[in-house]
Every structure is written in C-alpha cells, then in structure tokens.
Design an enzyme around this catalytic site. Sequence first.
Site, PDB file in Angstrom:
ATOM      1  N   LYS A  14     -15.211   0.455  -9.717  1.00  0.00           N
ATOM      2  CA  LYS A  14     -14.077   1.396  -9.682  1.00  0.00           C
ATOM      3  C   LYS A  14     -13.005   1.023 -10.706  1.00  0.00           C
ATOM      4  CE  LYS A  14     -12.949   1.079  -5.268  1.00  0.00           C
ATOM      5  NZ  LYS A  14     -13.915   0.055  -4.766  1.00  0.00           N
ATOM      6  N   ARG A  89      -8.506   4.233   2.362  1.00  0.00           N
ATOM      7  CA  ARG A  89      -9.657   3.428   2.744  1.00  0.00           C
ATOM      8  C   ARG A  89     -10.029   3.629   4.216  1.00  0.00           C
ATOM      9  NH1 ARG A  89      -9.063  -0.872  -1.285  1.00  0.00           N
ATOM     10  NH2 ARG A  89     -10.827  -2.287  -1.301  1.00  0.00           N
ATOM     11  N   ARG A 128     -18.289 -12.340 -10.467  1.00  0.00           N
ATOM     12  CA  ARG A 128     -17.133 -11.828 -11.214  1.00  0.00           C
ATOM     13  C   ARG A 128     -16.107 -12.935 -11.487  1.00  0.00           C
ATOM     14  NH1 ARG A 128     -14.012  -6.604  -9.045  1.00  0.00           N
ATOM     15  NH2 ARG A 128     -13.563  -7.883  -7.207  1.00  0.00           N
ATOM     16  N   ARG A 161     -11.614 -14.400  -8.072  1.00  0.00           N
ATOM     17  CA  ARG A 161     -10.658 -13.835  -7.116  1.00  0.00           C
ATOM     18  C   ARG A 161     -10.877 -14.504  -5.766  1.00  0.00           C
ATOM     19  NH1 ARG A 161     -10.497  -7.278  -7.153  1.00  0.00           N
ATOM     20  NH2 ARG A 161     -10.565  -7.615  -4.913  1.00  0.00           N
ATOM     21  N   ARG A 172     -16.270  -7.786   3.158  1.00  0.00           N
ATOM     22  CA  ARG A 172     -15.637  -6.616   2.530  1.00  0.00           C
ATOM     23  C   ARG A 172     -16.607  -5.430   2.503  1.00  0.00           C
ATOM     24  NH1 ARG A 172     -14.152  -8.996  -2.982  1.00  0.00           N
ATOM     25  NH2 ARG A 172     -13.404  -6.940  -3.551  1.00  0.00           N
TER      26      ARG A 172
HETATM   27  P1  AMP Z   1      -9.399  -3.930  -3.974  1.00  0.00           P
HETATM   28  O1  AMP Z   1      -8.806  -4.575  -5.171  1.00  0.00           O
HETATM   29  O2  AMP Z   1      -9.253  -2.436  -3.991  1.00  0.00           O
HETATM   30  O3  AMP Z   1     -10.808  -4.383  -3.700  1.00  0.00           O
HETATM   31  O4  AMP Z   1      -8.521  -4.421  -2.718  1.00  0.00           O
HETATM   32  C1  AMP Z   1      -8.472  -5.781  -2.348  1.00  0.00           C
HETATM   33  C2  AMP Z   1      -8.023  -5.919  -0.908  1.00  0.00           C
HETATM   34  O5  AMP Z   1      -6.723  -5.344  -0.736  1.00  0.00           O
HETATM   35  C3  AMP Z   1      -8.890  -5.215   0.129  1.00  0.00           C
HETATM   36  O6  AMP Z   1     -10.013  -5.985   0.492  1.00  0.00           O
HETATM   37  C4  AMP Z   1      -7.900  -5.040   1.256  1.00  0.00           C
HETATM   38  O7  AMP Z   1      -7.705  -6.247   1.962  1.00  0.00           O
HETATM   39  C5  AMP Z   1      -6.607  -4.731   0.535  1.00  0.00           C
HETATM   40  N1  AMP Z   1      -6.442  -3.270   0.335  1.00  0.00           N
HETATM   41  C6  AMP Z   1      -6.364  -2.595  -0.849  1.00  0.00           C
HETATM   42  N2  AMP Z   1      -6.199  -1.270  -0.653  1.00  0.00           N
HETATM   43  C7  AMP Z   1      -6.178  -1.098   0.703  1.00  0.00           C
HETATM   44  C8  AMP Z   1      -6.061   0.042   1.541  1.00  0.00           C
HETATM   45  N3  AMP Z   1      -5.949   1.280   1.049  1.00  0.00           N
HETATM   46  N4  AMP Z   1      -6.081  -0.165   2.885  1.00  0.00           N
HETATM   47  C9  AMP Z   1      -6.180  -1.390   3.404  1.00  0.00           C
HETATM   48  N5  AMP Z   1      -6.314  -2.506   2.678  1.00  0.00           N
HETATM   49  C10 AMP Z   1      -6.315  -2.373   1.324  1.00  0.00           C
END
Ligand code: AMP
Length: 215
Positions: A14, A89, A128, A161, A172
Amino acid sequence: MLRTILLGPPGAGKGTQAKMIIDKYGVPHISTGDIFRENIKNGTELGKKAKEYMDKGELVPDDLVIDLATSRLLEKDCENGFLLDGFPRTVYQAEKLDEFLSAHDSKIDVVLDIAVDKEELITRLTGRRVCKACGASYHVVNVPPKKEGICDRCGAELVQRADDNLETVTNRIDVYEAQTMPLIDYYEKNGNIAHINGAGELSDVFAEIVNAIGE
Ligand code: AMP
C-alpha cells in the site's frame, strides 16, 4: 477530484503504491500508521498510547484514530481529494468516515482492495528494512540496498520496524483478516470497490490501479 481508500493487508504494498498514486494524481497521502509513527518519534501522548498497541500488532482503539483521520481531512490540501492508506480499518471506522463525509457533502469515489496471499505477506514484511532518516523502504532479498544496512538514498542506517518481527507480523495479518476484511463486503455493497492483484510487479499493480481510478 479523487477521493480514494487503499485497502489491503499489511505488506500488500500500500505504501509503495500510495507514492505512485500521489505522484500521478496529486492528492495528499494520509497514512494513519505514518501519523502514529511520527507521534511516537516526537514522544507525544498520542504516540505513547498508540505504541502499546502497535508493538503487539493490534489496532489502536477506534476513538484514537477517527478524530485524527477526520481532522486531517479538513485540512486545505484535501479539498481536491485524498488518498487514505490504513484508514478505515474497522467497519465502525468506515461508518464514522461515511458520516463525516456526507456531513461535508463528500464521498469516497473508489476503494482499491489490494490482495496478496499470506505466505508472501510474511516474507515481505519480515524482510523489510526502512531508512531511519528518510523512510525509504528495502527488502533484504527482493530490494537489497547496495551496502548492507545503509540507505542508498541518504546513507543513514536501515532498521527493522518494531512491528515487522515474525510474531507481530502474524498477529497483524490475523487482525487484518478478523477486523479489516469485513470492510470489503461493506464497500462491495456500495458498489465502488476495485479488486487489485498485488502479487505481481509494482508497475503491473499500478497499471491495474490506474485502470480502476481512470486516467
Ligand atoms: P500501518 O503503517 O498502516 O501498517 O499501521 C501500523 C499500525 O498502526 C497498525 O498495526 C495499527 O496498530 C496502527 N494503525 C494504523 N492505522 C490504524 C487504524 N485506522 N485503526 C487502528 N489502528 C491503526
């Protein structure tokens, strides 16, 4: 005007596709994950709260995310559209987003659902590495830097990360399947979702996206 959502499991690409979309269509990239990581880096209260969940691969509670995302959408640069990446999400977040948009005479034009199988996601995420300074993304096997552990672009150190270790990655993906996949049905009912095969070359995936959005 392009108001779009990127949907897809962690590791579907993404972030990479988002960069290509914003270059072509000139809309701001709104990543709630990036906003949380920025808050963690700056040691804010929000960052401290979010980190507890993020480190375990769990979702940050809806009430911490919804205001954050919707207030970002009120900023001037979103007037002509936006690309949401990682939000919504949960179905609850999607409902709140729809309420917010309709209160502002707005709506989502297209939802891009990028699919990649689970084994491939695990390989991508655990390999990654990201640059500490500029955020450039690499993969130990698929996209290695010229010099191990060093960013080609800016020379800073590459790190993993905190949520890219195997245990957190698996969680996740499970969380995605349980809490975020129901959004596919939610948007299917609205009739504005496009299914994108995320397994191929970056350029092929992007071509499918452009096809779904329109030139
Ligand atoms: P990402 O970079 O999009 O993979 O987000 C990393 C982490 O941030 C996720 O695993 C969640 O813990 C948190 N996170 C990001 N966006 C959301 C969302 N819309 N709702 C809940 N948690 C989020």
